[in-house]
Design a protein around this motif. Structure first.
Motif, PDB file in Angstrom:
ATOM      1  N   TYR A  29       0.605  -1.290  -0.032  1.00 14.96           N
ATOM      2  CA  TYR A  29      -0.064   0.225  -0.039  1.00 14.96           C
ATOM      3  C   TYR A  29       0.765   1.288   0.066  1.00 14.96           C
ATOM      4  N   ARG A  30       2.053   1.297   0.659  1.00 12.44           N
ATOM      5  CA  ARG A  30       2.783   2.725   0.583  1.00 12.44           C
ATOM      6  C   ARG A  30       4.122   2.642   0.215  1.00 12.44           C
ATOM      7  N   GLY A  31       4.494   3.739  -0.272  1.00  8.39           N
ATOM      8  CA  GLY A  31       6.026   3.872  -0.607  1.00  8.39           C
ATOM      9  C   GLY A  31       6.077   3.432  -2.092  1.00  8.39           C
ATOM     10  N   GLU A  32       7.395   3.447  -2.578  1.00  8.54           N
ATOM     11  CA  GLU A  32       7.589   2.922  -3.928  1.00  8.54           C
ATOM     12  C   GLU A  32       7.450   1.600  -4.366  1.00  8.54           C
ATOM     13  N   ALA A  33       7.778   0.810  -3.544  1.00 10.56           N
ATOM     14  CA  ALA A  33       7.551  -0.770  -3.735  1.00 10.56           C
ATOM     15  C   ALA A  33       6.095  -1.066  -3.978  1.00 10.56           C
ATOM     16  N   SER A  34       5.146  -0.229  -3.190  1.00  8.33           N
ATOM     17  CA  SER A  34       3.973  -0.642  -3.773  1.00  8.33           C
ATOM     18  C   SER A  34       3.307  -0.210  -5.200  1.00  8.33           C
ATOM     19  N   ARG A  35       4.323   0.569  -5.602  1.00 10.29           N
ATOM     20  CA  ARG A  35       3.736   0.940  -7.260  1.00 10.29           C
ATOM     21  C   ARG A  35       3.982   0.089  -8.118  1.00 10.29           C
ATOM     22  N   THR A  36       4.633  -1.173  -7.801  1.00  4.13           N
ATOM     23  CA  THR A  36       4.864  -2.343  -8.621  1.00  4.13           C
ATOM     24  C   THR A  36       3.474  -2.992  -9.032  1.00  4.13           C
ATOM     25  N   TRP A  38      -1.112  -2.702  -8.062  1.00  5.49           N
ATOM     26  CA  TRP A  38      -1.854  -1.802  -8.643  1.00  5.49           C
ATOM     27  C   TRP A  38      -2.758  -1.229  -7.333  1.00  5.49           C
ATOM     28  N   THR A  39      -2.765  -1.875  -6.166  1.00  2.00           N
ATOM     29  CA  THR A  39      -3.369  -1.432  -5.093  1.00  2.00           C
ATOM     30  C   THR A  39      -2.863  -0.417  -4.102  1.00  2.00           C
ATOM     31  N   THR A  40      -1.741   0.285  -4.899  1.00  2.00           N
ATOM     32  CA  THR A  40      -1.155   1.322  -4.039  1.00  2.00           C
ATOM     33  C   THR A  40      -1.999   2.400  -3.305  1.00  2.00           C
ATOM     34  N   SER A  96      -4.030  -7.625   1.785  1.00  5.11           N
ATOM     35  CA  SER A  96      -2.638  -7.262   1.248  1.00  5.11           C
ATOM     36  C   SER A  96      -2.084  -8.423  -0.050  1.00  5.11           C
ATOM     37  N   VAL A  97      -1.823  -8.133  -0.784  1.00  7.01           N
ATOM     38  CA  VAL A  97      -1.069  -9.111  -1.714  1.00  7.01           C
ATOM     39  C   VAL A  97       0.199  -8.565  -2.073  1.00  7.01           C
ATOM     40  N   ARG A  98       1.381  -9.208  -2.095  1.00  4.77           N
ATOM     41  CA  ARG A  98       2.573  -8.744  -2.458  1.00  4.77           C
ATOM     42  C   ARG A  98       2.479  -8.148  -3.759  1.00  4.77           C
ATOM     43  N   PRO A  99       2.942  -6.846  -3.979  1.00  6.78           N
ATOM     44  CA  PRO A  99       2.877  -6.309  -5.418  1.00  6.78           C
ATOM     45  C   PRO A  99       3.499  -6.952  -6.553  1.00  6.78           C
TER      46      PRO A  99
END
Length: 180
Positions: A29-36, A38-40, A96-99
């Motif tokens: 959900y948060r930070g740059e890693a989440s942008r990988t 679609w649930t960011t 939560s699902v791993r990005p």
């Protein structure tokens, strides 16, 4: 994005899973890693999504289950959710699902297992959740899985940094519900 659902095993979380759960939720959900994935929520919120204390408190609550989905072959944590008994129904959250696994069916499998659990193990007649109303893509995903919008809104907890640092002043939650 993943293209096929890996073989999953489901199990309840334990105290020893708390650090991995916090890392998973934050990454989804948060930070740059989440942008990988679609649930960011990175465009809506900064700061944390959860912390060790709140996950441990959730784990300790009666009538609450944190469900983990792990890769069968390796035990790698891929997804989680929380379900909580509420009267004749249940509440669904902390999904939560791993990005790197988003878009490949892991989320659908976790949601289906959560629905099965609350229906068969608890006798729940419905599953309810809240979603930030600005998350139209996520709400549409839930609607395709049988949830309906209720129009019931609740305010975002502005000023409580445990829920993040809002980037806009109009955040609110809408309740979604699905009959089981």
């Amino acid at each position: 994005m993943a293209t096929a659902t890996p073989d999953l095993v489901f199990r309840p979380a334990t105290e020893g899973d708390v650090p991995a759960l916090v890392e998973l939720v934050e990454s989804a959900y948060r930070g740059e890693a989440s942008r990988t994935g679609w649930t960011t929520e990175a465009d809506l919120l900064d700061g944390q999504r959860t912390d060790h204390e709140s996950v441990a408190e959730t784990l300790a609550r009666p009538d609450t289950l944190i469900l983990l989905a792990e890769r069968a072959a390796t035990g790698e944590l891929l997804a989680c959710c929380t379900v909580e008994r509420r009267g004749a129904g249940a509440y669904f959250g902390m999904f939560s699902v791993r990005p790197t696994q988003q878009g490949g069916g892991v989320g659908r499998a976790v949601l289906a297992e959560a629905e099965r659990h609350v229906r068969e193990e608890w006798g729940a007649a419905s599953l309810e959740m809240t979603v930030i109303v600005q998350r139209a893509d996520l709400i549409a995903w839930y609607e395709r899985r049988g949830f309906r919008r209720t129009g019931e809104l609740s305010p975002f907890p502005y000023g409580d940094e445990r829920f993040g640092l809002p980037k806009r002043p109009d955040l609110a939650f809408e309740t979604l519900v699905k009959a089981l």
